[in-house]
Design an enzyme around this catalytic site. Structure first.
Site, PDB file in Angstrom:
ATOM      1  N   TYR A   1       2.668 148.486  -5.826  1.00  0.00           N
ATOM      2  CA  TYR A   1       2.551 147.026  -5.803  1.00  0.00           C
ATOM      3  C   TYR A   1       3.486 146.421  -4.748  1.00  0.00           C
ATOM      4  CZ  TYR A   1       2.753 142.201  -7.538  1.00  0.00           C
ATOM      5  OH  TYR A   1       2.724 140.826  -7.638  1.00  0.00           O
TER       6      TYR A   1
ATOM      7  N   SER B   1       4.645 138.526  -2.815  1.00  0.00           N
ATOM      8  CA  SER B   1       5.602 138.502  -3.933  1.00  0.00           C
ATOM      9  C   SER B   1       6.978 138.759  -3.341  1.00  0.00           C
ATOM     10  CB  SER B   1       5.271 139.598  -4.950  1.00  0.00           C
ATOM     11  OG  SER B   1       6.365 139.783  -5.835  1.00  0.00           O
TER      12      SER B   1
ATOM     13  N   LYS C   1       2.377 144.352  -1.326  1.00  0.00           N
ATOM     14  CA  LYS C   1       2.748 142.964  -1.040  1.00  0.00           C
ATOM     15  C   LYS C   1       3.455 142.859   0.311  1.00  0.00           C
ATOM     16  CE  LYS C   1       0.886 140.930  -4.560  1.00  0.00           C
ATOM     17  NZ  LYS C   1      -0.230 139.985  -4.367  1.00  0.00           N
TER      18      LYS C   1
ATOM     19  N   ASP D   1     -16.156 141.204  -6.726  1.00  0.00           N
ATOM     20  CA  ASP D   1     -15.067 142.170  -6.600  1.00  0.00           C
ATOM     21  C   ASP D   1     -14.538 142.041  -5.170  1.00  0.00           C
ATOM     22  OD1 ASP D   1     -13.510 144.437  -6.131  1.00  0.00           O
ATOM     23  OD2 ASP D   1     -14.804 145.743  -7.338  1.00  0.00           O
ATOM     24  N   VAL D   2     -13.278 141.672  -5.020  1.00  0.00           N
ATOM     25  CA  VAL D   2     -12.769 141.404  -3.662  1.00  0.00           C
ATOM     26  C   VAL D   2     -12.680 142.662  -2.803  1.00  0.00           C
ATOM     27  CG1 VAL D   2     -11.474 139.336  -4.340  1.00  0.00           C
ATOM     28  CG2 VAL D   2     -10.303 141.575  -4.319  1.00  0.00           C
TER      29      VAL D   2
ATOM     30  N   ASP E   1     -13.626 135.819  -9.416  1.00  0.00           N
ATOM     31  CA  ASP E   1     -12.942 136.861 -10.199  1.00  0.00           C
ATOM     32  C   ASP E   1     -13.993 137.889 -10.603  1.00  0.00           C
ATOM     33  OD1 ASP E   1     -11.153 138.300 -12.131  1.00  0.00           O
ATOM     34  OD2 ASP E   1      -9.900 136.528 -11.854  1.00  0.00           O
TER      35      ASP E   1
HETATM   36  N1  LIG Z   1       3.061 136.835 -12.336  1.00  0.00           N
HETATM   37  C1  LIG Z   1       4.101 136.968 -11.509  1.00  0.00           C
HETATM   38  O1  LIG Z   1       5.256 136.944 -11.924  1.00  0.00           O
HETATM   39  C2  LIG Z   1       3.856 137.127 -10.036  1.00  0.00           C
HETATM   40  C3  LIG Z   1       4.983 137.174  -9.186  1.00  0.00           C
HETATM   41  C4  LIG Z   1       4.752 137.317  -7.810  1.00  0.00           C
HETATM   42  C5  LIG Z   1       3.478 137.382  -7.304  1.00  0.00           C
HETATM   43  N2  LIG Z   1       2.415 137.322  -8.158  1.00  0.00           N
HETATM   44  C6  LIG Z   1       1.079 137.369  -7.574  1.00  0.00           C
HETATM   45  O2  LIG Z   1       0.373 136.202  -7.969  1.00  0.00           O
HETATM   46  C7  LIG Z   1      -1.027 136.497  -8.057  1.00  0.00           C
HETATM   47  C8  LIG Z   1      -1.564 136.121  -9.431  1.00  0.00           C
HETATM   48  O3  LIG Z   1      -0.821 136.821 -10.425  1.00  0.00           O
HETATM   49  P1  LIG Z   1      -1.095 136.645 -11.980  1.00  0.00           P
HETATM   50  O4  LIG Z   1       0.229 136.620 -12.674  1.00  0.00           O
HETATM   51  O5  LIG Z   1      -2.038 135.507 -12.234  1.00  0.00           O
HETATM   52  O6  LIG Z   1      -1.788 138.055 -12.288  1.00  0.00           O
HETATM   53  P2  LIG Z   1      -3.024 138.416 -13.221  1.00  0.00           P
HETATM   54  O7  LIG Z   1      -3.006 139.887 -13.345  1.00  0.00           O
HETATM   55  O8  LIG Z   1      -2.964 137.561 -14.455  1.00  0.00           O
HETATM   56  O9  LIG Z   1      -4.296 137.894 -12.386  1.00  0.00           O
HETATM   57  C9  LIG Z   1      -4.903 138.661 -11.363  1.00  0.00           C
HETATM   58  C10 LIG Z   1      -6.379 138.282 -11.350  1.00  0.00           C
HETATM   59  O10 LIG Z   1      -7.018 139.020 -10.307  1.00  0.00           O
HETATM   60  C11 LIG Z   1      -8.259 139.478 -10.801  1.00  0.00           C
HETATM   61  N3  LIG Z   1      -8.702 140.680 -10.075  1.00  0.00           N
HETATM   62  C12 LIG Z   1      -8.179 141.938 -10.160  1.00  0.00           C
HETATM   63  N4  LIG Z   1      -8.892 142.778  -9.408  1.00  0.00           N
HETATM   64  C13 LIG Z   1      -9.881 142.049  -8.827  1.00  0.00           C
HETATM   65  C14 LIG Z   1     -10.940 142.369  -7.939  1.00  0.00           C
HETATM   66  N5  LIG Z   1     -11.132 143.622  -7.495  1.00  0.00           N
HETATM   67  N6  LIG Z   1     -11.777 141.374  -7.558  1.00  0.00           N
HETATM   68  C15 LIG Z   1     -11.615 140.103  -8.001  1.00  0.00           C
HETATM   69  N7  LIG Z   1     -10.605 139.741  -8.847  1.00  0.00           N
HETATM   70  C16 LIG Z   1      -9.761 140.711  -9.251  1.00  0.00           C
HETATM   71  C17 LIG Z   1      -8.006 139.807 -12.271  1.00  0.00           C
HETATM   72  O11 LIG Z   1      -9.214 139.861 -13.020  1.00  0.00           O
HETATM   73  C18 LIG Z   1      -7.093 138.648 -12.661  1.00  0.00           C
HETATM   74  O12 LIG Z   1      -7.836 137.537 -13.147  1.00  0.00           O
HETATM   75  C19 LIG Z   1      -1.153 137.986  -7.716  1.00  0.00           C
HETATM   76  O13 LIG Z   1      -1.413 138.131  -6.337  1.00  0.00           O
HETATM   77  C20 LIG Z   1       0.229 138.524  -8.044  1.00  0.00           C
HETATM   78  O14 LIG Z   1       0.502 139.708  -7.320  1.00  0.00           O
HETATM   79  C21 LIG Z   1       2.578 137.188  -9.507  1.00  0.00           C
END
Ligand SMILES: NC(=O)c1ccc[n+]([C@@H]2O[C@H](COP(=O)([O-])OP(=O)(O)OC[C@H]3O[C@@H](n4cnc5c(N)ncnc54)[C@H](O)[C@@H]3O)[C@@H](O)[C@H]2O)c1
Length: 265
Positions: free
Chosen positions: A171, A158, A175, A75-76, A46
């Protein structure tokens, strides 16, 4: 957190090495703990700014074991960061079997916004993290996996990538792109013993989704499901572990929707 029975893991992950990106996020935290609970070792990736929650996750995951987790700040969107992550992974655990491309700009979007008002910089940032970051991860791990015993990559999409959503055009489009990338990578890497699949979660009832959606919207989403209840991150664990494990060894290029039966496509 204990991994619930409905997320009971398939065999074959013990001793494997797994990279999970976005590990400090609400869902990534659950993934890290789920893998270490199977006996896999995890490199939790992260941003440096998320070091505090990431370290809390890796410490707790290692304490409960039996697998071990370490935090690798990266950073990805950065090629050089990915090289360091892969080098650290092999140095730390001697192998690299699974990549979970979970990092995304989601909670950080901060607010819903009509597509006519999204600014170009924000559009590009969402694509840089969600799409380029996923591609760079695949690109960095594939040669190493191919030289070792092959591997499994699970990208995180998603359901909105399938059905759309109001206020998140960047977004949503990102996806959909992740699903296309998943299919392209599966075709290219299958001959090198690397499987590439995706999971597409429905709306998870957590801090990130609550910051972007009203309680009424979340309640409506829950009621629209065949299984009409709120979804939590634990619901994703079983499908994720299955796609990561040898139990799904002839499955590639697929996106598994995990949403309690709301979207069928
Ligand atoms: N929460 C939902 O309802 C939901 C639904 C469908 C899909 N998703 C997907 O599930 C995954 C996780 O979602 P979440 O709810 O934990 O979101 P979140 O925003 O809590 O977590 C995302 C994480 O990615 C990290 N991140 C962001 N940019 C980055 C970078 N450049 N390099 C490294 N890390 C980075 C952030 O610091 C964070 O810890 C995501 O891919 C999201 O799109 C979530």
């Amino acid at each position: 957190m204990t991994v619930p029975m409905r997320a009971a893991s398939p065999a074959g992950l013990t001793g494997r090495t797994v990279i999970v990106t976005g590990a400090a996020g609400a869902i990534g935290d659950v993934y890290v703990r789920a893998f270490t609970a199977t006996g896999a070792n995890v490199v939790a990736v992260d941003l440096l700014r998320a070091a505090r929650p990431a370290l809390a996750t890796t410490r707790e995951a290692t304490r409960t074991g039996p697998g071990r987790a370490v935090f690798a700040p990266a950073d990805v969107t950065s090629e050089s960061d990915w090289q360091l992550v892969v080098e650290r992974t092999v140095a730390e655990f001697g192998s690299l079997d699974v990549l979970v491309n979970n990092a995304a700009v989601y909670r950080d979007i901060g607010r819903k916004c009509p597509l006519t008002d999204i600014v170009v910089e924000e559009w590009d940032h969402v694509f840089a993290v969600n799409v380029r970051g996923t591609w760079l991860g695949i690109r960095a791990v594939a040669p190493v996996m191919a030289d070792l015993d092959g591997g499994a990559i699970v990208n995180v999409s998603s359901v909105v990538g399938r059905v759309g959503a109001v206020g998140f055009a960047h977004y949503v489009a990102s996806k959909s792109a992740v699903e296309g990338l998943t299919r392209a990578a599966a075709r290219e890497l299958g001959g090198r013993d690397i499987r590439v699949n995706a999971i597409a979660p429905g709306l998870v009832d957590n801090a990130a989704s609550r910051s972007l959606n009203t309680p009424a919207y979340l309640a409506g989403a829950a009621q629209a499901r065949s299984v009409p209840r709120p979804m939590d991150a634990d619901d994703l664990v079983g499908p994720l572990l299955w796609l990561a494990s040898p139990a799904s060894s002839f499955v590639t290029g697929q996106t598994v929707i995990v949403d309690g039966g709301q979207v069928f496509s």
